[in-house]
Design a protein around this motif. Structure first.
Motif, short mmCIF file in Angstrom:
data_model
loop_
_atom_site.label_atom_id
_atom_site.label_comp_id
_atom_site.label_asym_id
_atom_site.label_seq_id
_atom_site.Cartn_x
_atom_site.Cartn_y
_atom_site.Cartn_z
N PRO A 72 6.51 -3.38 1.63
CA PRO A 72 6.40 -3.10 0.20
C PRO A 72 5.02 -2.57 -0.21
N ALA A 73 4.98 -1.95 -1.36
CA ALA A 73 3.74 -1.58 -2.05
C ALA A 73 2.94 -0.48 -1.38
N SER A 74 3.65 0.44 -0.77
CA SER A 74 3.04 1.69 -0.31
C SER A 74 1.92 1.43 0.70
N ASP A 75 1.00 2.36 0.80
CA ASP A 75 -0.09 2.19 1.78
C ASP A 75 -0.96 0.99 1.41
N THR A 76 -1.18 0.80 0.13
CA THR A 76 -1.99 -0.35 -0.31
C THR A 76 -1.37 -1.65 0.19
N GLY A 77 -0.05 -1.75 0.06
CA GLY A 77 0.64 -2.96 0.52
C GLY A 77 0.45 -3.16 2.02
N SER A 99 -13.84 6.50 -1.83
CA SER A 99 -13.32 5.47 -2.73
C SER A 99 -12.32 4.49 -2.08
N PHE A 100 -11.36 4.99 -1.31
CA PHE A 100 -10.35 4.07 -0.79
C PHE A 100 -10.94 3.12 0.25
N GLY A 101 -11.79 3.66 1.12
CA GLY A 101 -12.47 2.80 2.09
C GLY A 101 -13.30 1.75 1.37
N PHE A 140 -11.26 0.89 8.84
CA PHE A 140 -11.74 2.21 8.40
C PHE A 140 -10.58 3.08 7.96
N THR A 141 -10.93 4.19 7.32
CA THR A 141 -9.94 5.14 6.81
C THR A 141 -10.04 6.41 7.65
N TRP A 142 -8.92 6.87 8.21
CA TRP A 142 -9.03 8.05 9.10
C TRP A 142 -9.43 9.29 8.32
N ASN A 143 -8.72 9.52 7.23
CA ASN A 143 -9.06 10.66 6.38
C ASN A 143 -9.41 10.14 4.98
N GLY A 144 -10.65 10.35 4.58
CA GLY A 144 -11.06 9.92 3.24
C GLY A 144 -10.47 10.88 2.22
N THR A 145 -9.40 10.46 1.58
CA THR A 145 -8.67 11.38 0.70
C THR A 145 -9.53 11.86 -0.47
N THR A 146 -10.48 11.04 -0.89
CA THR A 146 -11.24 11.43 -2.09
C THR A 146 -12.52 12.20 -1.77
N CYS A 167 -6.65 0.78 10.66
CA CYS A 167 -6.91 2.14 10.19
C CYS A 167 -5.96 2.54 9.06
N ASP A 168 -6.54 2.86 7.92
CA ASP A 168 -5.77 3.43 6.81
C ASP A 168 -5.63 4.93 7.11
N ALA A 169 -4.43 5.31 7.52
CA ALA A 169 -4.22 6.72 7.93
C ALA A 169 -3.28 7.43 6.97
N THR A 170 -3.32 7.02 5.70
CA THR A 170 -2.26 7.53 4.81
C THR A 170 -2.33 9.03 4.58
N SER A 171 -3.52 9.61 4.54
CA SER A 171 -3.56 11.06 4.36
C SER A 171 -3.83 11.78 5.68
N PHE A 188 0.31 3.91 6.51
CA PHE A 188 0.42 5.11 5.65
C PHE A 188 1.57 4.90 4.67
N SER A 189 1.67 5.82 3.71
CA SER A 189 2.78 5.69 2.75
C SER A 189 3.61 6.97 2.76
N TRP A 190 4.82 6.82 2.29
CA TRP A 190 5.75 7.95 2.32
C TRP A 190 5.35 9.07 1.36
N GLN A 191 4.59 8.69 0.33
CA GLN A 191 4.28 9.68 -0.73
C GLN A 191 3.23 10.70 -0.32
N LYS A 192 2.69 10.59 0.85
CA LYS A 192 1.58 11.47 1.21
C LYS A 192 2.04 12.72 1.98
N VAL A 193 1.73 12.76 3.29
CA VAL A 193 1.80 14.05 4.00
C VAL A 193 3.22 14.65 4.03
C1 LIG Z 1 -6.94 6.82 1.94
C2 LIG Z 1 -6.01 6.19 0.95
N1 LIG Z 1 -5.78 4.88 1.03
C3 LIG Z 1 -4.93 4.28 0.17
C4 LIG Z 1 -4.28 4.97 -0.83
C5 LIG Z 1 -3.36 4.26 -1.75
O1 LIG Z 1 -2.07 4.67 -1.44
P1 LIG Z 1 -0.79 4.11 -2.17
O2 LIG Z 1 -0.95 4.44 -3.62
O3 LIG Z 1 0.32 4.83 -1.49
O4 LIG Z 1 -0.76 2.65 -1.95
C6 LIG Z 1 -4.48 6.34 -0.94
C7 LIG Z 1 -3.84 7.12 -2.01
O5 LIG Z 1 -4.16 8.24 -2.28
C8 LIG Z 1 -5.36 6.96 -0.02
O6 LIG Z 1 -5.57 8.27 -0.10
#
Ligand SMILES: Cc1ncc(COP(=O)(O)O)c(C=O)c1O
Length: 380
Positions: A72-77, A99-101, A140-146, A167-171, A188-193
């Motif tokens: 549940p709760a996407s990548d954050t979850g 920011s996410f890291g 750590f975050t593989w790709n810093g989305t921000t 590893c947060d690899a969502t993006s 990772f979450s489904w809403q990304k790549v």
């Molecule tokens: C690196 C990273 N981590 C976490 C999140 C949060 O993802 P979600 O909203 O799918 O939980 C994002 C969302 O953009 C993200 O880019």
């Protein structure tokens, strides 16, 4: 001098960094096989959830002895579940360059209050992974989305290490090569790549992560939504599609369709090539224009998904207002939607280049970026 608007617009102006553009073949009709109004525990629902897991494994090349769960709760979850379930057994190293890291650092240091070394870099830079102690648990975050800065490869992570890598690899997942032998927990979450729907996260566990889960019980209580074990044993069902709570079968169908599309473009290799081509078109544009540059200082770390750009023209005095005006103009012109930099990031633009975006749309958008820039400069 009048600034002339380009003659054509992108066929699809969606360049949001999440939720990301849906696959080019997407139509709502493609979801007509969804198991709607049925229990997700019925055979049909379970089969679809299992398919989602197995197709993920196939496309990402996840080893057979790794567990893949839909949570549940996407990548954050998925990330919270991992950190709350696994950390605390040994010292942690928390790594952040955007920011996410930074959010994960806050959680671990301020909420979980774990003994952690915090290593950070500014937007545009990256922490040198070779400087980290991998006998601690490293988050750590593989790709810093921000910031549009990514880990170039996993070479700095030792194959034999005492700690776990989380590893947060969502993006990154479905756009970059992820070295599974170096990653113990990947989320990772489904809403990304793949341009799926939000709300569901994926968690991928190495055998060592499972071993930790089965041998360590955190000192703090875990809500049901985070629990991966029962009586000291992994809850296997979660990794066969028996989700902790009720998933959206519409989102599941959408993810299955996205995975099918991913296969049709050549799987992971094809997806990476698409993202690379998109990002390269922007890199080439920046190289040719003196007024815009990639936020990533080292090209080796420049993202091929969340490409972040900064304006470098001396005539700009209020960078945030200028970038906002350019993004707004692009949106009003129907040339690009949702390309403003993330709220906590330096002023600029962020253009999503993941595989669901067509290179022809990036190419059609770039002249509009020049038009919007020149128009806003003229208005200063
Ligand atoms: C690196 C990273 N981590 C976490 C999140 C949060 O993802 P979600 O909203 O799918 O939980 C994002 C969302 O953009 C993200 O880019």
């Amino acid at each position: 001098m009048a600034i002339e608007a380009p003659a054509t617009r992108p066929a699809n102006p969606r360049f949001s960094s999440g939720p990301c553009a849906k696959p080019p073949v997407f139509t709502l009709d493609r979801l007509s096989d969804a198991a709607l109004g049925r229990s997700h525990r019925a055979a049909i629902g379970k089969a679809k959830l299992k398919d989602a897991i197995e197709n993920t494994r196939e496309i990402l090349g996840v080893p057979a002895d790794y567990h893949i769960g839909i949570v549940p709760a996407s990548d954050t979850g998925a990330m919270e579940m991992a950190m709350w379930s696994l950390l605390g057994a040994r010292k942690a190293t928390m790594v952040a360059w955007e920011s996410f890291g930074s959010g994960w650092v806050t959680d671990v240091v301020k909420q979980l209050k774990i003994d952690a070394e915090v290593k950070t870099a500014d937007y545009g830079d990256i922490v040198d992974l070779a400087s980290l102690d991998f006998d601690t648990d490293v988050v750590f975050t593989w790709n810093g989305t921000t910031s549009g800065v990514r880990v170039p490869n996993g070479d700095a992570i030792p194959a034999s290490r005492e700690g776990l890598t989380i590893c947060d690899a969502t993006s990154a997942a479905f756009a970059m090569d992820l070295p599974w032998d170096k990653l113990d927990v990947t989320t990772f979450s489904w809403q990304k790549v793949l341009g799926g729907e939000a709300a569901h996260g994926m968690i991928i566990l190495s055998p060592r992560a499972v071993e930790r889960l089965e041998s360590y019980t955190p000192a703090w209580p875990l809500p049901k939504i985070f629990r991966l074990t029962k009586g000291g044993k992994l809850i296997d069902g979660i990794f066969r599609g028996e989700t902790i709570n009720t998933p959206s079968m519409l989102a599941v169908e959408d993810y299955l369709q996205a995975l099918e599309w991913a296969k049709s473009v050549g799987g992971l290799k094809g997806l990476i090539a698409r993202a690379d081509a998109n990002a390269q078109a922007i890199h080439d544009f920046c190289a040719a224009k003196p007024w815009i540059a990639n936020l990533a200082n080292d090209p080796a770390t420049a993202s091929n998904t969340s490409v972040c750009l900064k304006f470098t023209d001396d005539r700009i005095t209020d960078g945030a207002a200028f970038a906002k005006a350019v993004a707004k103009r692009m949106e009003n012109e129907g040339a690009a939607l949702d390309i403003g930099a993330y709220r906590d990031a330096p002023a600029g633009l962020r253009i999503w280049c993941g595989g669901t975006v067509e290179t022809s749309d990036i190419e059609a958008m770039l002249p509009w970026l020049e038009y919007a820039f020149e128009t806003e400069i003229a208005a200063l």
